[in-house]
Design a protein around this motif. Structure first.
Motif, short mmCIF file in Angstrom:
data_model
loop_
_atom_site.label_atom_id
_atom_site.label_comp_id
_atom_site.label_asym_id
_atom_site.label_seq_id
_atom_site.Cartn_x
_atom_site.Cartn_y
_atom_site.Cartn_z
N LEU A 106 0.83 -1.21 0.00
CA LEU A 106 0.00 0.00 0.00
C LEU A 106 0.86 1.26 0.00
CD1 LEU A 106 -2.83 -1.08 2.46
CD2 LEU A 106 -2.95 -0.90 -0.04
N THR A 107 2.01 1.22 0.66
CA THR A 107 2.92 2.37 0.61
C THR A 107 3.45 2.56 -0.81
OG1 THR A 107 4.88 1.09 1.25
CG2 THR A 107 3.59 2.08 3.03
N GLU A 108 3.73 1.45 -1.49
CA GLU A 108 4.19 1.54 -2.88
C GLU A 108 3.11 2.10 -3.79
OE1 GLU A 108 5.36 -2.33 -4.06
OE2 GLU A 108 7.00 -2.49 -2.60
N MET A 109 1.88 1.66 -3.59
CA MET A 109 0.76 2.06 -4.46
C MET A 109 0.39 3.52 -4.27
SD MET A 109 -1.66 -1.31 -4.03
CE MET A 109 -2.96 -0.76 -5.16
N THR A 110 0.52 4.03 -3.06
CA THR A 110 0.06 5.39 -2.76
C THR A 110 1.18 6.43 -2.71
OG1 THR A 110 0.26 5.08 -0.36
CG2 THR A 110 -1.85 4.47 -1.39
N GLY A 111 2.40 5.98 -2.42
CA GLY A 111 3.50 6.92 -2.26
C GLY A 111 3.61 7.51 -0.87
N TYR A 112 2.74 7.08 0.04
CA TYR A 112 2.79 7.57 1.42
C TYR A 112 3.64 6.63 2.27
CZ TYR A 112 -0.87 10.89 0.27
OH TYR A 112 -1.58 11.91 -0.30
N GLY A 113 4.19 7.19 3.35
CA GLY A 113 5.04 6.42 4.23
C GLY A 113 4.28 5.45 5.11
#
Length: 224
Positions: free
Chosen positions: A34-41
């Motif tokens: 999910l961090t990869e998909m959204t760009g959030y930490g």
């Protein structure tokens, strides 16, 4: 950007992805994915997931991942029982409490609902905005916080079982327009009637999702 701002943004992005089925129902995904998909930490994603879990958008399974629950007609109908009652309360309060700014924004939204040709994405943006305008005018944080996740879950079901977007966008826009017009007229009876009509439509849509698909001849099932 402050950490809470990042968490709020991560929440909005994950909710959008779930509602539009960019993350498939019944799938199990990891926090790292999910961090990869959204760009959030990791921290804002984790905070967003905790909120989504409270709102029944996801189920967190430690050491396994995050499950995106499949939609079901039974759950949708139970959800709509609560949504119906809360929205009647919200529109009643909005009739009583809407101020000049609320009325200005609602008038602009009525005009948009009448005149604009919507895509599914642009229509759902107006739905979300319309709900916000009503709860803002109602001026009750408890009602707003209870309604927001119920409305998001309803939208998710609606998209998952959509067969004729053009028709349903037309119906939905007309129903939301009537609610706003009644609030602008401070017509509590008209607003509650219009709100109930919207929820009647959503119940009918839920039952209709069980009907055979014209393409397959089989009852509609949640996307996977």
């Amino acid at each position: 950007m402050p950490a809470m701002g990042k968490a709020e943004s991560a929440y909005a992005e994950l909710e959008r992805m779930i509602v539009f089925q960019e993350i498939a129902p019944a799938s199990l995904v990891s926090e790292s994915r999910l961090t990869e998909m959204t760009g959030y930490g990791r921290t804002p994603i984790r905070e967003a997931l905790q909120r989504l879990a409270r709102e029944r958008m996801v189920q967190i399974h430690p050491n396994k991942g995050v499950l995106i629950p499949a939609t079901s007609v039974e759950s949708q109908l139970r959800l709509l029982e609560m949504r119906r009652a809360l929205e009647v309360l919200a529109v009643t309060l909005a009739c009583q409490r809407a101020g000049a700014d609320d009325r200005e924004h609602m008038t602009a939204m009525v005009r948009r609902l009448k005149e604009e040709t919507f895509t599914l994405v642009s229509y759902l943006e107006t739905v979300s905005t319309t709900h916000h305008l009503i709860t803002a005018a109602a001026d009750n944080d408890y009602v707003s916080e209870a309604l927001a996740p119920a409305q998001a879950l309803s939208r998710r079901f609606w998209i998952a079982h959509m067969r004729d977007p053009e028709h349903h966008i037309h119906v939905g826009a007309r129903l939301h327009q009537r609610i706003l017009q009644a609030i602008l007229a401070a017509d509590e009876t008209g607003a509650t009637t219009a709100s109930t009509a919207l929820n009647d439509y959503l119940v009918e849509f839920a039952y209709g999702s069980l009907a055979p698909s014209p393409r397959t001849g089989k009852a509609s099932t949640p996307a996977s």
